[in-house]
Design an enzyme around this catalytic site. Structure first.
Site, PDB file in Angstrom:
ATOM      1  N   HIS A   1      -7.137  -5.990   0.007  1.00  0.00           N
ATOM      2  CA  HIS A   1      -6.023  -5.043   0.060  1.00  0.00           C
ATOM      3  C   HIS A   1      -4.812  -5.547   0.847  1.00  0.00           C
ATOM      4  O   HIS A   1      -3.676  -5.489   0.366  1.00  0.00           O
ATOM      5  CB  HIS A   1      -6.494  -3.702   0.644  1.00  0.00           C
TER       6      HIS A   1
ATOM      7  N   SER B   1       0.830  -1.201   0.000  1.00  0.00           N
ATOM      8  CA  SER B   1       0.000   0.000   0.000  1.00  0.00           C
ATOM      9  C   SER B   1       0.870   1.258   0.000  1.00  0.00           C
ATOM     10  O   SER B   1       1.652   1.465  -0.915  1.00  0.00           O
ATOM     11  CB  SER B   1      -0.959  -0.052   1.204  1.00  0.00           C
TER      12      SER B   1
ATOM     13  N   ASP C   1      -9.857  -4.959  -4.471  1.00  0.00           N
ATOM     14  CA  ASP C   1      -9.223  -4.181  -3.408  1.00  0.00           C
ATOM     15  C   ASP C   1     -10.162  -3.027  -3.074  1.00  0.00           C
ATOM     16  O   ASP C   1     -10.521  -2.240  -3.944  1.00  0.00           O
ATOM     17  CB  ASP C   1      -7.863  -3.661  -3.911  1.00  0.00           C
TER      18      ASP C   1
END
Length: 246
Positions: free
Chosen positions: A223, A98, A193
């Site tokens: 995610h 991320s 996601d």
């Protein structure tokens, strides 16, 4: 650098391990902790590598600590880890989830000597974050987007609105310099996601200048894929990637 007023949460501790002369710098994401990357970090240690997994400033304590930090604080946390590895290793790879992926791209833009990078659901453009009105101080959490039942990410239950402004600045800065990334790159992206649009990974793949780049679809994770059904695949792909370029 910003001072933190709360103790580090159990499971959010930094991870440093001395192994061989190949170093691996591992970064967690926005509002998250090292817990999300620990399985990958431990697999790298088991493979014999020297591993540094910093706790990003303002993370892993309390969201009020995060509110006081800037994206430069997060960059500094990663830079300190890089310098620790430089003292001990002949070559360094970096992996991030991320915003950890955003920071990984940022490091590749700054340090041409990185041997390779691994991006897991990396963030360069999150439209939902760009639309937030700054009339409140905290929003509900964005953590624990995990498909696998019974698995929880150790992350903040609130997200500081000020911090959203900081990640937006970081993503913009990194997005504008994608052409400066030339190192070998492994991109892992979840097909579904709910935090970072999967299109981010395709954009990164298309815009970086790396001659050696690979995009791998994660078909059974959301995610936080490093804690999800595709954890073993992520570890396998990462270990193979480092082995191929070492």
């Amino acid at each position: 650098m910003t001072q933190e007023n709360h103790p580090v949460l159990k499971g959010a501790e930094e991870l440093y391990a001395k192994g061989n002369h190949v170093g691996c710098l591992v970064s967690h994401g926005f509002t998250g902790t090292t817990q999300s990357m620990r399985p990958l970090g431990e697999a790298l240690i088991e493979a014999g590598y020297t591993v540094c997994m910093p706790r990003l400033k303002g993370h892993g304590t309390h969201y009020e600590d995060m509110e006081k930090t800037t994206y430069q604080d997060w960059q500094n946390s990663i830079q300190e880890g890089y310098e620790w590895l430089k003292e001990r290793c002949d070559s360094i790879y970096m992996a991030g989830l991320s915003m950890g992926g955003t920071l990984t791209l940022d490091m590749a833009q700054q340090h041409a000597d990185l041997k390779g990078i691994v991006l897991i659901n990396a963030a360069i453009d999150i439209p939902a974050m760009a639309e937030i009105e700054e009339d409140v101080r905290f929003l509900d959490a964005i953590g624990s987007d995990i498909k696998k039942p019974g698995v929880e990410e150790l992350a903040y239950e609130k997200t500081p609105v000020k911090s959203i402004g900081e990640i937006n600045q970081l993503m913009k800065q990194v997005r504008e310099k994608l052409k400066e990334v030339e190192v070998p790159t492994l991109i892992l992206v979840s097909e579904e996601d709910h935090v970072v649009p999967p299109r981010n990974s395709q954009d990164i793949y298309e815009k970086i200048k790396s001659e050696d780049k690979k995009l791998v679809q994660l078909s059974n994770s959301y995610h936080v894929a490093t804690l999800d059904h595709d954890q073993d695949l992520i570890i396998k792909e990462t270990l193979n990637f480092i082995k191929d370029y070492s």
